[in-house]
Design an enzyme around this catalytic site. Structure first.
Site, short mmCIF file in Angstrom:
data_model
loop_
_atom_site.label_atom_id
_atom_site.label_comp_id
_atom_site.label_asym_id
_atom_site.label_seq_id
_atom_site.Cartn_x
_atom_site.Cartn_y
_atom_site.Cartn_z
N LYS A 157 0.82 -1.21 0.00
CA LYS A 157 0.00 0.00 0.00
C LYS A 157 0.85 1.27 0.00
CE LYS A 157 -4.39 -1.63 1.83
NZ LYS A 157 -5.39 -1.54 2.93
N ASP A 236 -6.93 -10.01 9.14
CA ASP A 236 -7.04 -8.74 8.43
C ASP A 236 -8.48 -8.23 8.42
OD1 ASP A 236 -6.25 -6.60 6.60
OD2 ASP A 236 -7.16 -7.78 5.00
#
Length: 335
Positions: A157, A236
């Site tokens: 990311k 997650d």
């Protein structure tokens, strides 16, 4: 002189040195406050404020955030990339400390705050993955590799623009396609780190893949997804859902567990989900939770047929949440 009641600060850590009115050092920064420390402060007429201390859990999390930020910066900007061993040496003692020694609710509460969310999320996924791996019976080396993989699962990311990462509204099809690329970027970045395993790199690539083939980036299905990736996928999703972001509120805890449980046959590995929810709720026995009717209650006993709605106690009264409209909304911090 009226005695000063500082007992609520027991077990918290000082943010700065405490001096007497004459200027002598009474307690150094980072001291963990005990009854003896508080007696000393009372003798000198010193009253503590909330901002003078922090929970030990928060202190460990703050230290870990600094370490993870350093590691991410080295991955992105340094010619000398951090190795698997270096990351384990720097971060794993703190991950293990969070897993072993502190109230679980406080750990999750500390890891889901909005500030430094990217790093908190990676630490949260690492901690939760370590827990799940331990509950599933993984050996210590596997647990360490799994926790490092969880820590780095979203490193890709860093290659995605903030305009996409922080966008409050729905992503366009082009933006969503770019967001999905963080899995590929992360896989390539981790492969370049010394002594990382293929399995650790595949966690970055596959943590959004789903058992039924509906995930991304390559729509892999059950038998094609690595075991570590299946564990990190559950960690997650759980951490993301219980966390508050700049653009979204946290989802109520009972709803998070309910959704993950319902998705156990289709999106996630059912054995991993069952193990996670059973052990998560078992670890929370004795912890305080916030109910949807505003009460703070303590979890007393789990029902094998309905783990998400346990027996709780509030102000001397017992409530079976299976038979109540009230549900568990959130963790409640234990001070």
């Amino acid at each position: 002189m009226i005695p000063i009641d500082n007992t609520s600060f027991i077990g918290r850590k000082l943010n700065s040195n405490i001096y007497s009115r004459q200027g002598s050092l009474l307690l150094p920064k980072n001291s963990v406050l005990s009854y003896h420390n508080l007696d000393l402060l009372n003798q000198h007429g010193i009253n503590l404020l909330d901002e003078d201390t922090q929970l030990v859990t928060e202190f460990i999390i703050d230290e870990t955030i600094s370490e993870v930020q350093f590691i991410y910066e080295k991955i992105n900007h340094s010619a000398e990339k951090p190795s698997n061993q270096m990351i384990r040496q720097k971060v794993m003692p703190k991950i293990q400390e969070l897993c072993s020694n502190y109230n679980f609710s406080n750990v999750i509460l500390g890891l889901r705050k909005k500030d430094n969310y990217t790093y908190r999320h990676c630490i949260g996924v690492s901690v939760l993955s370590y827990f799940i791996g331990k509950w599933l019976g993984l050996k210590e080396k596997e647990l360490n590799d799994l926790a490092v993989a969880g820590l780095l699962h979203d490193v890709g990311k860093t290659k995605i623009s903030d305009s996409i990462l922080l966008k409050a509204g729905k992503l366009s099809s082009d933006e969503y396609a770019e967001m999905q690329l963080h899995t590929v970027y992360g896989y390539e970045m981790i492969l370049r780190l010394p002594n990382m395993t293929d399995q650790q790199a595949l966690v970055a690539l596959q943590h959004h893949e789903r058992e039924d083939g509906s995930g991304y980036p390559y729509r892999k299905s059950s038998e094609e997804i690595e075991y570590f990736s299946k564990i990190v996928a559950v960690a997650d999703v759980f951490h993301t859902m219980v966390s508050e972001r700049v653009y979204k509120k946290a989802i109520p805890l009972f709803q998070v567990l309910q959704e993950i449980y319902q998705r156990a046959f289709g999106l996630f590995n059912p054995v991993i989900v069952q193990c996670f929810i059973t052990n998560l709720m078992n670890r929370m026995i004795g912890d305080s939770v916030l109910l949807s009717d505003g009460k703070v209650a303590r979890i007393v006993m789990l029902h094998p047929d309905d783990l998400i709605n346990p027996l709780v106690e509030s102000q001397g009264k017992y409530y079976d949440l299976r038979l109540s409209k009230s549900k568990i909304m959130d963790f409640a911090s234990i001070q």
